[in-house]
Design an enzyme around this catalytic site. Sequence first.
Site, PDB file in Angstrom:
ATOM      1  N   GLU A  50      64.287  10.385 -10.179  1.00  0.00           N
ATOM      2  CA  GLU A  50      63.357  12.269 -10.909  1.00  0.00           C
ATOM      3  C   GLU A  50      63.467  12.352 -11.991  1.00  0.00           C
ATOM      4  OE1 GLU A  50      65.178  15.211  -8.360  1.00  0.00           O
ATOM      5  OE2 GLU A  50      66.586  14.630  -9.099  1.00  0.00           O
ATOM      6  N   CYS A 101      60.306  11.639  -2.145  1.00  0.00           N
ATOM      7  CA  CYS A 101      60.575  12.641  -1.043  1.00  0.00           C
ATOM      8  C   CYS A 101      60.069  13.780  -1.675  1.00  0.00           C
ATOM      9  CB  CYS A 101      62.169  12.445  -0.938  1.00  0.00           C
ATOM     10  SG  CYS A 101      63.105  12.502  -2.257  1.00  0.00           S
ATOM     11  N   ASN A 108      58.972  16.450  -7.644  1.00  0.00           N
ATOM     12  CA  ASN A 108      58.769  17.468  -7.901  1.00  0.00           C
ATOM     13  C   ASN A 108      59.503  17.615  -9.624  1.00  0.00           C
ATOM     14  OD1 ASN A 108      58.002  17.865  -5.452  1.00  0.00           O
ATOM     15  ND2 ASN A 108      60.318  18.841  -4.596  1.00  0.00           N
ATOM     16  N   ASP A 109      60.854  16.914  -9.370  1.00  0.00           N
ATOM     17  CA  ASP A 109      61.664  17.483 -10.645  1.00  0.00           C
ATOM     18  C   ASP A 109      60.577  16.130 -11.694  1.00  0.00           C
ATOM     19  OD1 ASP A 109      63.392  18.855 -11.067  1.00  0.00           O
ATOM     20  OD2 ASP A 109      64.548  18.484  -9.068  1.00  0.00           O
ATOM     21  N   HIS A 164      67.525  33.167  -1.266  1.00  0.00           N
ATOM     22  CA  HIS A 164      68.328  33.294  -0.304  1.00  0.00           C
ATOM     23  C   HIS A 164      66.764  33.816   0.957  1.00  0.00           C
ATOM     24  CE1 HIS A 164      71.945  34.980  -3.401  1.00  0.00           C
ATOM     25  NE2 HIS A 164      71.890  33.120  -3.315  1.00  0.00           N
ATOM     26  N   ARG A 208      69.222  18.354   1.356  1.00  0.00           N
ATOM     27  CA  ARG A 208      69.445  18.783   0.451  1.00  0.00           C
ATOM     28  C   ARG A 208      71.110  19.432   0.287  1.00  0.00           C
ATOM     29  NH1 ARG A 208      63.243  19.493  -0.107  1.00  0.00           N
ATOM     30  NH2 ARG A 208      63.023  19.482  -2.405  1.00  0.00           N
TER      31      ARG A 208
HETATM   32  C1  PEP Z   1      62.055  16.176  -6.470  1.00  0.00           C
HETATM   33  O1  PEP Z   1      63.282  17.123  -7.101  1.00  0.00           O
HETATM   34  O2  PEP Z   1      61.329  15.885  -5.713  1.00  0.00           O
HETATM   35  C2  PEP Z   1      63.111  16.525  -4.907  1.00  0.00           C
HETATM   36  C3  PEP Z   1      63.005  15.493  -3.644  1.00  0.00           C
HETATM   37  O3  PEP Z   1      64.384  17.712  -5.299  1.00  0.00           O
HETATM   38  P1  PEP Z   1      64.257  18.515  -5.165  1.00  0.00           P
HETATM   39  O4  PEP Z   1      63.078  19.333  -4.649  1.00  0.00           O
HETATM   40  O5  PEP Z   1      65.440  19.434  -4.146  1.00  0.00           O
HETATM   41  O6  PEP Z   1      65.093  18.645  -6.465  1.00  0.00           O
HETATM   42 MG    MG Z   2      65.190  16.953  -7.074  1.00  0.00          MG
END
Ligand code: PEP
Ligand code: MG
Length: 568
Positions: free
Chosen positions: A443, A514, A466-467, A193, A300
Amino acid sequence: MAMFVLHGKTLGGGVAVGRARVLSTALRDAPQRRIAPGEVAAELNRLDGAIALVQAELQAIADDLPVDAPVEAAAMLDVHVQMLMDATLVEGARTRIRHQSCNAEWAYAAQAEELVEQFLTFEDPYLRERVIDVRQIVNRVLRAMLGNAVQDPRAGEALDSLVVIATEPAPADLLLWRNACAFAIELGGTASHAAIVARGLAKPTVVGLTDAASLVRDDDLVVVDGDAGVLVVNPDPDLLAQIEQRRAEHRIDRARLRSILPLRAATFDGVPVSLQGNIELPSEATEALAQGADGIGLLRSEFLFLNRKQLPDEEEQVEAYAEVVRAMAGRPVTIRTIDVGADKALPRTGAESGHSGGAHFAENPSLGRRAIRFCLAEPELFKVQLRAILRASALGPVRLLIPMLTHPNEILATRKLLTHARETLIERGQRFDPAMPVGGMIEVPAAAIAADVFARELDFLSIGTNDLTQYTLAIDRSDPRVAALYDPMHPAVLRLIARTIAAARRARRPVAVCGEMAGDPVATAVLIGMGLREFSMNSTALLQVKQGLLDLTVDAARQAARQALRFD
Ligand code: PEP
Ligand code: MG
């Protein structure tokens, strides 16, 4: 005292130098004293007085919340008031004063520790996380009893040269200190948070700085490097000179960068590229636009749902999404449906409270009922969001983005619920865009490997690197112990990205990246070389990436991509 360095996780924001203000660790330091029977009434009064004072403080903070405060701040304050008044805590402490001859601080801290122990045994990660809230509120009450005014800024005090050092600051604490020049936080990951609020404040911030609040003293000179993720205590003159030079260069760079704001994003040889912004909260859209974003490539939306007693209803969601659509004035806005379940927990919902699966539930939350899996398991909650997104689509170009797809059936199920949502809106006579595009996040390796199948079912693709990195390399993205192995430029990840881009192009579907790598100019060159033309990133990276593009030819980018894919 000699210079020393603590390492944590970066939340960005640049670098700042200032004097430390260590927010109290009263819970750890509560004085313990046996009281005489004649003191009982006075100790009870001290406890009641402190609770009343904290209640008034929380009310004052709630009344004074700035208009641009994150939406969850008010809800969090509510939760804190409830915890403050919690009968187990208050009555338990009173009993200890009366029957165990404890002084008020000791009684209250001991009772709080018992409550914390209870919370820690809960299976539900959301409830376990509330320990942080209990500790924050207990700290406030203890501070009130100890007459310790350290936590809140002193009246009239200039904050812009102070660096806040804190163990587990509440979002409300950070808002009180919003004018400090930097934040150094012991606990919590980048999705806590406090991290959410800190990121919104755009000040140099580092989290995960173990023991910072014990090792740093008030008025120590400190450097917070939000980009490198370090806190330097008692920096030597050489380092200070370097930092000063870096800050001066940074100011010049920012000014120079701003000069390219009016330029269209394109490569040196004139290939146009779309650069969009990632945002967590609707209010951040204005900043994305100010940095030249061509649209919002990732909202998000789950951040609207976190830290709430009650989830936002349809009207509140429509208003939130509409705020972004209005701010972006005709530019596309991509709203990702709720992605909770890994490191982001919602308040208990029907489906999960009925779960009695034992310890294996949420043992491995990244692989569990996360994102679209969660939404499809909670169709009523999901339909409310789908209706809200559809209603926002009447106001401007809105695209819907489904997170964490692993099976094409998830697209069909979502489309079915969308049809249902449209029918409800038609019955109600409410407007929406009947052609609102539906895209999916690629992802999970399964989706990247079968990207052609997903591209057929979707109107656009967005690659969440990222994922994709986490799942391809089997590295928990929030575990600091394996953070050094986390590498989106690993050729296996790059090959999955290249494959997805190629599949989207063959199917004539727009495709974007993204994940965080979209904001890294080195990575964007490689992605351009793979044929990518759409990027969505944290707003603070937009101008830097644009600058990189202006200097890049597509031929050079192709060469970079070939090398990277070969692991050169
Ligand atoms: C990602 O996974 O790259 C992504 C943009 O989503 P988040 O970081 O919110 O999981
Ligand atoms: Mg993600």
